[in-house]
Scaffold this motif. Sequence first.
Motif, PDB file in Angstrom:
ATOM      1  N   VAL A 222       0.849  -1.194   0.000  1.00 29.92           N
ATOM      2  CA  VAL A 222       0.000   0.000   0.000  1.00 29.92           C
ATOM      3  C   VAL A 222       0.885   1.244   0.000  1.00 29.92           C
ATOM      4  O   VAL A 222       1.798   1.375   0.829  1.00 29.92           O
ATOM      5  CB  VAL A 222      -0.941   0.036   1.222  1.00 29.92           C
ATOM      6  N   CYS A 223       0.630   2.140  -0.928  1.00 30.46           N
ATOM      7  CA  CYS A 223       1.375   3.399  -0.994  1.00 30.46           C
ATOM      8  C   CYS A 223       0.440   4.487  -1.501  1.00 30.46           C
ATOM      9  O   CYS A 223      -0.732   4.234  -1.799  1.00 30.46           O
ATOM     10  CB  CYS A 223       2.603   3.274  -1.894  1.00 30.46           C
TER      11      CYS A 223
ATOM     12  N   THR B  40       2.429  22.028  -5.377  1.00 33.38           N
ATOM     13  CA  THR B  40       3.271  22.810  -4.463  1.00 33.38           C
ATOM     14  C   THR B  40       4.078  21.875  -3.566  1.00 33.38           C
ATOM     15  O   THR B  40       3.878  20.658  -3.560  1.00 33.38           O
ATOM     16  CB  THR B  40       2.419  23.728  -3.563  1.00 33.38           C
ATOM     17  N   GLY B  41       4.960  22.483  -2.779  1.00 27.97           N
ATOM     18  CA  GLY B  41       5.825  21.731  -1.880  1.00 27.97           C
ATOM     19  C   GLY B  41       5.113  21.093  -0.707  1.00 27.97           C
ATOM     20  O   GLY B  41       5.764  20.439   0.122  1.00 27.97           O
ATOM     21  N   GLU B  42       3.793  21.263  -0.602  1.00 25.14           N
ATOM     22  CA  GLU B  42       3.052  20.540   0.430  1.00 25.14           C
ATOM     23  C   GLU B  42       2.773  19.096   0.023  1.00 25.14           C
ATOM     24  O   GLU B  42       2.374  18.283   0.861  1.00 25.14           O
ATOM     25  CB  GLU B  42       1.740  21.257   0.764  1.00 25.14           C
ATOM     26  N   CYS B  43       2.959  18.758  -1.250  1.00 27.72           N
ATOM     27  CA  CYS B  43       2.776  17.378  -1.692  1.00 27.72           C
ATOM     28  C   CYS B  43       3.767  16.465  -0.972  1.00 27.72           C
ATOM     29  O   CYS B  43       4.898  16.861  -0.668  1.00 27.72           O
ATOM     30  CB  CYS B  43       3.011  17.260  -3.201  1.00 27.72           C
ATOM     31  N   PHE B  44       3.344  15.234  -0.729  1.00 25.14           N
ATOM     32  CA  PHE B  44       4.284  14.226  -0.228  1.00 25.14           C
ATOM     33  C   PHE B  44       3.817  12.849  -0.679  1.00 25.14           C
ATOM     34  O   PHE B  44       2.651  12.658  -1.065  1.00 25.14           O
ATOM     35  CB  PHE B  44       4.436  14.288   1.293  1.00 25.14           C
ATOM     36  N   VAL B  45       4.739  11.895  -0.670  1.00 19.83           N
ATOM     37  CA  VAL B  45       4.412  10.512  -1.026  1.00 19.83           C
ATOM     38  C   VAL B  45       4.704   9.631   0.185  1.00 19.83           C
ATOM     39  O   VAL B  45       5.447  10.018   1.093  1.00 19.83           O
ATOM     40  CB  VAL B  45       5.227  10.042  -2.247  1.00 19.83           C
ATOM     41  N   PHE B  46       4.120   8.430   0.198  1.00 17.65           N
ATOM     42  CA  PHE B  46       4.283   7.565   1.367  1.00 17.65           C
ATOM     43  C   PHE B  46       4.005   6.110   1.000  1.00 17.65           C
ATOM     44  O   PHE B  46       3.435   5.811  -0.054  1.00 17.65           O
ATOM     45  CB  PHE B  46       3.316   7.999   2.480  1.00 17.65           C
ATOM     46  N   ARG B  47       4.442   5.245   1.885  1.00  8.97           N
ATOM     47  CA  ARG B  47       4.024   3.848   1.826  1.00  8.97           C
ATOM     48  C   ARG B  47       3.536   3.437   3.208  1.00  8.97           C
ATOM     49  O   ARG B  47       4.013   3.944   4.228  1.00  8.97           O
ATOM     50  CB  ARG B  47       5.166   2.935   1.359  1.00  8.97           C
ATOM     51  N   LEU B  48       2.574   2.523   3.244  1.00  5.49           N
ATOM     52  CA  LEU B  48       2.009   2.028   4.499  1.00  5.49           C
ATOM     53  C   LEU B  48       2.328   0.555   4.727  1.00  5.49           C
ATOM     54  O   LEU B  48       2.491   0.122   5.862  1.00  5.49           O
ATOM     55  CB  LEU B  48       0.491   2.217   4.510  1.00  5.49           C
ATOM     56  N   GLN B  49       2.364  -0.214   3.650  1.00  9.57           N
ATOM     57  CA  GLN B  49       2.681  -1.638   3.733  1.00  9.57           C
ATOM     58  C   GLN B  49       3.796  -1.947   2.727  1.00  9.57           C
ATOM     59  O   GLN B  49       3.739  -1.481   1.600  1.00  9.57           O
ATOM     60  CB  GLN B  49       1.432  -2.473   3.405  1.00  9.57           C
ATOM     61  N   PRO B  50       4.851  -2.658   3.101  1.00  8.98           N
ATOM     62  CA  PRO B  50       4.964  -3.408   4.357  1.00  8.98           C
ATOM     63  C   PRO B  50       5.387  -2.587   5.577  1.00  8.98           C
ATOM     64  O   PRO B  50       5.225  -3.039   6.693  1.00  8.98           O
ATOM     65  CB  PRO B  50       6.042  -4.453   4.017  1.00  8.98           C
ATOM     66  N   GLU B  51       5.949  -1.385   5.410  1.00  9.49           N
ATOM     67  CA  GLU B  51       6.250  -0.555   6.573  1.00  9.49           C
ATOM     68  C   GLU B  51       5.920   0.897   6.243  1.00  9.49           C
ATOM     69  O   GLU B  51       5.853   1.281   5.078  1.00  9.49           O
ATOM     70  CB  GLU B  51       7.711  -0.690   7.024  1.00  9.49           C
ATOM     71  N   VAL B  52       5.719   1.699   7.302  1.00  6.77           N
ATOM     72  CA  VAL B  52       5.284   3.083   7.121  1.00  6.77           C
ATOM     73  C   VAL B  52       6.495   3.986   6.868  1.00  6.77           C
ATOM     74  O   VAL B  52       7.493   3.937   7.594  1.00  6.77           O
ATOM     75  CB  VAL B  52       4.519   3.574   8.368  1.00  6.77           C
ATOM     76  N   GLN B  53       6.396   4.804   5.833  1.00  9.07           N
ATOM     77  CA  GLN B  53       7.450   5.777   5.536  1.00  9.07           C
ATOM     78  C   GLN B  53       6.845   6.915   4.728  1.00  9.07           C
ATOM     79  O   GLN B  53       6.093   6.689   3.780  1.00  9.07           O
ATOM     80  CB  GLN B  53       8.585   5.130   4.742  1.00  9.07           C
ATOM     81  N   ARG B  54       7.166   8.142   5.122  1.00  2.42           N
ATOM     82  CA  ARG B  54       6.676   9.317   4.392  1.00  2.42           C
ATOM     83  C   ARG B  54       7.864  10.065   3.813  1.00  2.42           C
ATOM     84  O   ARG B  54       8.897  10.228   4.465  1.00  2.42           O
ATOM     85  CB  ARG B  54       5.893  10.231   5.346  1.00  2.42           C
ATOM     86  N   TYR B  55       7.712  10.567   2.602  1.00  2.00           N
ATOM     87  CA  TYR B  55       8.770  11.345   1.944  1.00  2.00           C
ATOM     88  C   TYR B  55       8.185  12.698   1.544  1.00  2.00           C
ATOM     89  O   TYR B  55       7.269  12.770   0.724  1.00  2.00           O
ATOM     90  CB  TYR B  55       9.287  10.625   0.700  1.00  2.00           C
ATOM     91  N   GLU B  56       8.737  13.766   2.113  1.00  2.00           N
ATOM     92  CA  GLU B  56       8.258  15.113   1.800  1.00  2.00           C
ATOM     93  C   GLU B  56       9.128  15.742   0.721  1.00  2.00           C
ATOM     94  O   GLU B  56      10.142  15.186   0.286  1.00  2.00           O
ATOM     95  CB  GLU B  56       8.272  15.962   3.068  1.00  2.00           C
TER      96      GLU B  56
END
Length: 561
Positions: free
Chosen positions: A403-404, A427-443
Motif C-alpha cells: 500500500v502506498c 506545491t511543496g506541500e505534496c508528499f508521497v508515502f508507503r504504508l505496507q509493508p512498513e510506514v514511511q513518508r517522503y516530503e
Amino acid sequence: MDFPGYNCFVDKDKMDAAIQDMGPKELNWTELQELKQLAREGFWAQSHTLRGKVYQRLIRDIPCRTVTPDASVYSDIVGKIVGKHSSSSLPLPEFVDNTQVPSYCLNARGEGAVRKILLCIANQFPDISFCPALPAVVALLLHYSIDEAECFEKACRILACNDPSKKLIDQSFLAFESSCMTFGDLVNKYCQAAHKLMVAVSEDVLQVYSDWQRWLFGELPLNYFARVFDVFLVEGYKVLYRVALAILKFFHKVRAGQPLESDNVKQDIRMFVKDIAKTVSPEKLLEKAFAIRLFSRKEIHLLQMANEKALKQKGITVKQKSVSLSERQFVHLAVHAENFHSEIVSVKEMRDIWSWVPERFALCQPLLLFSSLQHGYSLTRFFFQCEGHEPTLLLIKTTQKEVCGAYLSTDWSERNKFGGKLSFFGTGECFVFRLQPEVQRYEWVVIKHPELTKPTSFMSSETSTPSPLSHSVPSDPADRLSPFLAARHFNLPSKTESMFMAGGNDCLIIGGGGGQALYIDGDLNRGRTGHCDTFNNQPLCSENFLIAAVEAWGFQDPDPQ
C-alpha cells in the motif's frame, strides 16, 4: 534609563538566584545584523541594567499606530480603574483567558502591579479579544522597568506595532488559533519523530499543539524566557516557533521510550518545560532552536493566512465558552470508524495519514471521490471524479498487498492549462508515502535540504543577511494569490526538484527528476515506482507493480456552511 538596582517590584534574593548580575553595563550597536548576533549570544543576559536599557531602546523603536498610550496615560487612568481594590484581588481581563500571572522573581507588590497594568491595557485596547501571552510579557517587562507606568508604555508599544512584517503578539482568538495550527504544521515537517509520539499518546494532537505558547509564556523559567524574549524583540515572532520546536525536540529525546509521568501528555510537556533546567541550558535551547532551518517569514506568513482562511470558512473566529479550545474536529476524531470504509486502508492507517496532512485540512473529514472498484479502472474517470477538489489523497494497493500513495496539494483540473501537454504542477506541500509493508513518508526534498535553494531564495539562511524577500509580507492580508510552498518562491537549481504532479490521458505521474515516485498507466492497471529528485524517496513498493485497487479521497468540511 539608569537602574540604581532592582526596582521595588523585584524580590532581590530570587532575582540573584535566577540571573546573576555580572555582565557588561553598556552596549553600542550600529547594524541590526550585529544586534541579532549579540542577542543570540546573550550579550546582555547577565546584566540587569543593560537588559533594561536594551529593552527600552528596542521597544521605543517599534513602529506603532499614531495614538499609542504612554506612561502619562497610565498615571491618569490607573486610579479610576483600580479604585480602592487591593491589587492582589483585582480581576484579570477576560482576554487573558484565565491565564495565571507568572510571578517569576516578582514580590507580592510586583504581582499586584501586573494586574493593575493588565486592566489599564484592557481599558486602552478594547479591540484585544484574546491574548493569553500578555501576563507573562508584562510580568517580564516589570522586572526591567522603573515603575508601573513605564512597564505599561512598553507593553502598549508591543501591542500597537503597526509594521505588517513584524508580527509580535496574537491579540484575537483567530490569530491565536491559526498560530497553533501553523505550529502544528511546522512540527509535522521539522519534528516528525516528536509528532509521531504526540499522535500515539494523545487523543487530540492539535490540543497538545494549542498549548505551545503557554510553554514559552508561562512555563519557562525567567532566565530562559528572558533569553527568548531578548531575541524575540530583535527578530520577531518566528523565534517563538523555533524555540517551541526545540522544546518539543528535547521533550521527545528525553521521554521517548519512557512511560509518561501522567495520563495527559499536555500536562507532561508543561512539567518538562517548568523543569527544563534539568535537561538543557538556555544557551543549548537557543542553539537547538536556531539549528532548525525554518521556512522564510514570507512562507510562514502565507501558511498562517491559509490557516486563518480555513478557520473563517468554518466560522471559528471567537472562543466558544461552552467548548474546550475550539469547535474543530481533532485528528483522531476526523476519521470516524462508524462511517469510514476503504478497500485499501484501515481506520487506524487513515488516521495516521490524516496526522500528516496540513492542519487546515485535518479539520476536515475524508470524502471518497474515486474507487476503482466502484467507478472502474479508468484514469479519465479518476480525473473526472477528482476535479474540483483540492487537495486530494491518492491510495494504491498492489496485487502483492503493498500500500502506498500521495498527498496532492492541487486540483487535478490544473493539468488542463497546458494545452494537452504533460506538465508538472502542484506545491511543496505534496508528499508521497508507503504504508505496507512498513510506514514511511517522503516530503519535498527542499524541506529537509534547504541548501538546495540558492542564497537569494525565500529559504535563505537565517545566519546570513536576509534577502528583502524573506522579510516581505503582503500589505493586505487578503492577498493570498501566492500559495504556501509554491515552487516559484524558491530559487531552485533545476526543475527536477519541483516536479510534484502531472496527468494526461495516458498516465499519472507523481514526482520527477531522475525517476518517478509513482507512475500509473491510463488503464489503472500497471505502475512503477523509484527514486525521484522531488521527494528524494526510495521506491514506495515493488518497482514494477500490478494494481489491485486505486482510491482518491477529498477533504470535506464536517459542518458545511
